[in-house]
Scaffold this active site. Structure first.
Site, short mmCIF file in Angstrom:
data_model
loop_
_atom_site.label_atom_id
_atom_site.label_comp_id
_atom_site.label_asym_id
_atom_site.label_seq_id
_atom_site.Cartn_x
_atom_site.Cartn_y
_atom_site.Cartn_z
N LYS A 178 61.65 32.91 55.45
CA LYS A 178 62.13 34.15 56.06
C LYS A 178 62.42 35.14 54.94
O LYS A 178 63.41 35.04 54.24
CB LYS A 178 63.40 33.93 56.90
CG LYS A 178 63.57 35.14 57.83
CD LYS A 178 64.96 35.45 58.24
CE LYS A 178 65.83 36.08 57.20
NZ LYS A 178 65.46 37.47 56.81
N GLU A 250 71.52 29.33 45.94
CA GLU A 250 71.49 30.14 44.71
C GLU A 250 72.17 31.45 45.05
O GLU A 250 71.59 32.30 45.73
CB GLU A 250 70.04 30.40 44.28
CG GLU A 250 69.23 29.16 43.96
CD GLU A 250 69.49 28.61 42.57
OE1 GLU A 250 70.26 29.22 41.81
OE2 GLU A 250 68.94 27.54 42.26
N CYS A 284 70.77 38.83 40.07
CA CYS A 284 71.89 37.89 40.14
C CYS A 284 72.40 37.55 38.76
O CYS A 284 73.56 37.21 38.59
CB CYS A 284 71.45 36.64 40.88
SG CYS A 284 69.94 35.95 40.21
N GLU A 384 80.66 41.17 41.64
CA GLU A 384 79.26 41.50 41.39
C GLU A 384 78.99 42.90 41.95
O GLU A 384 79.07 43.12 43.15
CB GLU A 384 78.38 40.47 42.11
CG GLU A 384 76.91 40.65 41.87
CD GLU A 384 76.07 39.68 42.71
OE1 GLU A 384 76.32 39.54 43.92
OE2 GLU A 384 75.16 39.07 42.14
P1 NAD Z 1 72.04 38.33 51.78
O1 NAD Z 1 72.87 37.10 51.69
O2 NAD Z 1 72.56 39.49 52.52
O3 NAD Z 1 70.62 37.98 52.45
C1 NAD Z 1 69.77 36.98 51.92
C2 NAD Z 1 68.88 36.46 53.04
O4 NAD Z 1 69.67 35.74 53.97
C3 NAD Z 1 68.17 37.53 53.84
O5 NAD Z 1 66.85 37.10 54.11
C4 NAD Z 1 68.99 37.62 55.12
O6 NAD Z 1 68.27 38.07 56.24
C5 NAD Z 1 69.37 36.16 55.29
N1 NAD Z 1 70.54 35.91 56.13
C6 NAD Z 1 71.59 36.72 56.38
N2 NAD Z 1 72.49 36.10 57.18
C7 NAD Z 1 72.00 34.85 57.42
C8 NAD Z 1 72.46 33.73 58.16
N3 NAD Z 1 73.63 33.75 58.81
N4 NAD Z 1 71.70 32.61 58.18
C9 NAD Z 1 70.54 32.55 57.52
N5 NAD Z 1 70.04 33.60 56.81
C10 NAD Z 1 70.76 34.73 56.76
O7 NAD Z 1 71.67 38.70 50.26
P2 NAD Z 1 70.86 39.96 49.73
O8 NAD Z 1 71.71 41.17 49.85
O9 NAD Z 1 69.51 39.97 50.34
O10 NAD Z 1 70.68 39.59 48.19
C11 NAD Z 1 71.59 39.92 47.19
C12 NAD Z 1 72.39 38.71 46.77
O11 NAD Z 1 71.53 37.64 46.37
C13 NAD Z 1 73.26 38.98 45.57
O12 NAD Z 1 74.56 38.48 45.79
C14 NAD Z 1 72.59 38.22 44.45
O13 NAD Z 1 73.43 37.82 43.41
C15 NAD Z 1 72.01 37.06 45.17
N6 NAD Z 1 70.91 36.49 44.40
C16 NAD Z 1 71.07 35.27 43.80
C17 NAD Z 1 70.05 34.74 43.02
C18 NAD Z 1 70.17 33.41 42.33
O14 NAD Z 1 69.17 32.90 41.87
N7 NAD Z 1 71.34 32.83 42.24
C19 NAD Z 1 68.86 35.46 42.86
C20 NAD Z 1 68.74 36.70 43.49
C21 NAD Z 1 69.77 37.21 44.27
#
Ligand code: NAD
Length: 483
Positions: A178, A250, A284, A384
């Site tokens: 997704k 992650e 991240c 962050e």
């Molecule tokens: P987010 O958590 O808002 O969304 C991530 C994904 O999860 C999206 O596809 C979203 O549709 C989905 N999602 C949302 N609610 C959900 C639920 N209840 N169940 C299942 N899926 C759901 O994150 P974002 O804003 O897209 O990304 C930014 C964040 O990602 C930052 O906090 C960043 O640090 C983190 N990040 C971490 C890494 C790592 O490797 N640790 C890498 C990149 C980004």
């Protein structure tokens, strides 16, 4: 190269072909211009179920496909994706905002990951264990865990899908991905490559928002969830998956950099500039806060401010070589401005940037911003930001600064600049982060494990560990009777 102006229409992809979703659609606008960039289904539970059923069906064959054959398929996918680098990059820039050349680099790194995991597929070994009773042998073999769900964020929309796709399929798992609702268009192009390269059902895509993700992670046929995203969503997923679904998270965090008086200061400034502002700070492992030893503090601050001011900020389609493009979503754009205001209010001084770029409105452009003399309780030093903002503060004692660096809930990456051996080892060993980069700012490489600690999550991607997480063990106790 595909059009830089026509919106991309995304359709769910499963069982080797494309399908309409049963809900309404999500319209994704280019954050630099406000123009429509992509349209994607807001998939419902029935759509998710169809995709998972396709993955479950394909798993029956894919799990038995010989590792060398799986490797061949992944190399074929790498070739297909290699041919579409420009298309995927243009889609990324239009919906995510990073400059075109940076987006091309992201897609090329994804192709490298595919090739790396193609080779790793053939290096999954078990072991034998001698028994205490004659005539018996224990064999431990590794088997793919089953159909998996890959949930990705928008900041590296192709690479972060790619690590899951490559690790899972190399291990013999099938996957339903997704993509983020903010970056569906590049995934549509990836699905076209998948269709050309892989057997039906091995890699599937469903588009949608958090509700779609929720339906996917809680589907009973999903055996493992690989999630990259925010800590809040990670915790929500943790609560909603069934207790027997394997999970790796992650998540985000606040990454520190420590620069001692014994550092190569020019290298430290260069590293800080790159890792604070690349991808508009939406990484991240972006540097959020920098602690600089007092004797070199003033020099570091003025050089970092000059380097930030020199960065070219522009629409990444019009200026493919720009250093910084548009931010991606309103929420983090606003949070960045709020963190700047908070730092100001708490007495920090803005030495570079400090506001949005009005001439580029309605695009979400923020000037690369450095705030100096930032107190530890400022939001930029503890949360962050996920934007082009970095806080800087002085330190005098190494143990004290290690405690300040570690004093956040998540531990993903930390950065150190020093040329002193004792300081190098003290900092590398005492920083409580999953990745510590010393005298460089590239904390993640494809063949070394990459994961966070504490609230930054658990589990690893990259390296053999990124494949192991899609495997389960089986103990076969064999009575062969030979003595
Ligand atoms: P987010 O958590 O808002 O969304 C991530 C994904 O999860 C999206 O596809 C979203 O549709 C989905 N999602 C949302 N609610 C959900 C639920 N209840 N169940 C299942 N899926 C759901 O994150 P974002 O804003 O897209 O990304 C930014 C964040 O990602 C930052 O906090 C960043 O640090 C983190 N990040 C971490 C890494 C790592 O490797 N640790 C890498 C990149 C980004």
């Amino acid at each position: 190269m595909s059009s830089l102006t026509t919106p991309i229409t995304c359709r769910n992809f499963y069982a080797g072909t494309w399908h309409d979703g049963s809900g309404d659609v999500i319209e994704r606008k280019n954050p630099a211009t406000g123009e429509l960039a992509a349209i994607a289904p807001r998939s419902q539970a029935g759509d998710v179920d169809a995709a998972v059923q396709a993955a479950a069906e394909a798993f029956r064959t894919w799990r038995k496909t010989l590792p060398a054959e799986r490797a061949g398929y992944l190399h074929r996918l790498a070739e297909e994706c290699g041919r579409r680098v420009d298309d995927m990059a243009a889609a990324i820039t239009r919906e995510q905002g990073k400059p075109l050349n940076e987006a091309r680099g992201e897609v090329r790194k994804f192709v490298t990951a595919l090739r790396y995991y193609a080779e790793e597929a053939t290096r999954v070994f078990g072991r034998t264990i001698p028994n205490d009773v004659g005539g018996f042998l224990s064999i431990v073999q590794k088997e793919p865990i089953g159909p998996v769900a890959g949930i990705a964020p928008w900041n590296y929309p192709i690479e972060l899908i790619g690590w899951k796709l490559a690790g899972a399929t190399a291990a013999g798992c099938t996957i339903v991905i997704k993509p983020s609702e903010y970056t569906p268009g590049c995934a549509q192009i990836l699905s076209e490559c998948v269709q050309a390269a892989l057997p039906a059902g091995v890699v599937n895509f469903v588009y949608g928002d958090g509700g779609t993700g929720q339906a996917l992670v809680s589907h009973p046929k999903i055996t493992k969830v690989g999630f990259t995203g925010s800590a809040a969503t990670g915790q929500q997923i943790m609560r909603s998956v069934s207790g027997i679904t394997a999970l790796s998270l992650e998540l985000g965090g606040s990454c520190p950099m420590i620069v001692t008086a014994k550092a190569d200061l020019a290298a430290a400034v260069k590293g800080a500039t790159r890792r604070s502002f690349r991808n508009a700070g939406q990484i991240c492992i972006a540097i959020n806060r920098i602690y600089v030893e007092q004797p070199v503090y003033d020099e570091f601050v003025s050089e970092l401010a000059a380097a930030a001011d020199a960065l070219v900020v522009a629409d990444g389609i019009k200026d493919p070589d720009a250093d910084v493009g548009s931010m991606t979503i309103d929420e983090t754009f606003q949070r960045t401005l709020d963190h700047i205001a908070d730092a100001r209010k708490r007495g920090a001084s803005v030495v570079a940037g400090g506001d949005r770029i009005d001439e580029l409105a309605p695009g979400l452009f923020v000037r690369p911003t450095v705030v100096a003399d930032t107190p530890d309780d400022a939001l930029v030093m503890s949360e962050e930001t996920f934007g082009p903002l970095v806080g800087v503060a002085p330190f005098t004692d190494l143990d004290d600064v290690i405690a300040r660096a570690n004093g956040v809930p998540g531990g993903l990456a930390a950065y150190v600049y020093t040329q002193d051996t004792r300081e190098t080892f003290a900092l590398a060993s005492d920083l409580d982060f999953g990745n510590v980069a010393v005298n460089n700012v590239d904390a993640g490489i494809i063949n070394a494990p990459y994961g966070g600690r504490r609230e930054a999550g658990f589990g690893y991607e990259h390296g053999p560990e990124g494949l192991e997480s899609y495997l389960q063990l089986k103990h076969i106790r064999l009575h062969h009777g030979a003595r």
